[in-house]
Scaffold this motif. Structure first.
Motif, short mmCIF file in Angstrom:
data_model
loop_
_atom_site.label_atom_id
_atom_site.label_comp_id
_atom_site.label_asym_id
_atom_site.label_seq_id
_atom_site.Cartn_x
_atom_site.Cartn_y
_atom_site.Cartn_z
N ALA A 151 -2.21 0.36 6.99
CA ALA A 151 -2.84 0.28 8.31
C ALA A 151 -3.10 -1.17 8.70
O ALA A 151 -2.91 -1.54 9.87
N LEU A 173 -2.95 3.67 2.19
CA LEU A 173 -3.19 3.86 3.63
C LEU A 173 -3.91 2.66 4.24
O LEU A 173 -3.57 2.22 5.33
N GLU A 174 -4.89 2.15 3.53
CA GLU A 174 -5.66 1.01 4.05
C GLU A 174 -4.79 -0.23 4.16
O GLU A 174 -4.83 -0.94 5.18
N GLN A 217 -5.59 2.01 12.46
CA GLN A 217 -6.58 2.56 11.54
C GLN A 217 -5.88 3.46 10.52
O GLN A 217 -4.87 4.09 10.86
N PRO A 218 -6.39 3.57 9.30
CA PRO A 218 -5.77 4.47 8.32
C PRO A 218 -5.59 5.89 8.86
O PRO A 218 -4.54 6.51 8.64
N HIS A 231 2.20 12.88 7.58
CA HIS A 231 1.80 11.55 8.04
C HIS A 231 2.84 11.01 9.02
O HIS A 231 3.92 11.59 9.19
N GLN A 240 -5.51 6.47 -0.71
CA GLN A 240 -6.36 5.72 0.21
C GLN A 240 -6.08 4.22 0.18
O GLN A 240 -5.96 3.60 1.24
#
Length: 113
Positions: A63, A59-60, A69-70, A17, A56
């Protein structure tokens, strides 16, 4: 059980990442970033260091804080000045249209360099 051990091993595989790069790009310290995301600095440090997997929801949230964006956190290094998205972000709308037309021409003509 062997299957459980294999699933655990696969689940712990390193997930590449660019979270740290995005954090630096936006000018946040780990502490500032962690506070805005709603996690601890230690949590962020472990994710950036590859000692903990991101998920997730993280990440959201990340972001949203980093204004991207993720998927950008996984595939796009904002510090790469020659990356196609870095170039794209700096273009005006008319220039973006030109780039799209050039790309269509390259695809249509099948030039393979």
């Amino acid at each position: 059980m062997l299957v459980d051990r294999l699933c655990h091993f696969v689940g712990m595989a390193k997930q590449p990442h660019y979270i740290k790069e995005w954090r630096h790009f936006r000018g946040y310290t780990q502490e500032q970033f962690a506070e805005r995301v709603g996690v601890t600095k230690s949590y962020v440090s472990k994710i950036e260091g590859g000692k903990r997997r991101y998920d997730q929801p993280f990440l959201e949230a990340a972001a949203e804080v980093l204004r991207c964006q993720p998927a950008d956190l996984i595939v796009r290094n904002p510090a790469d000045p020659d990356g196609i998205w870095s170039i794209w972000d700096d273009l005006r709308p008319a220039e973006r249209n030109q780039v799209v037309e050039i790309a269509k021409t390259i695809r249509r003509t099948g030039t393979d360099g």
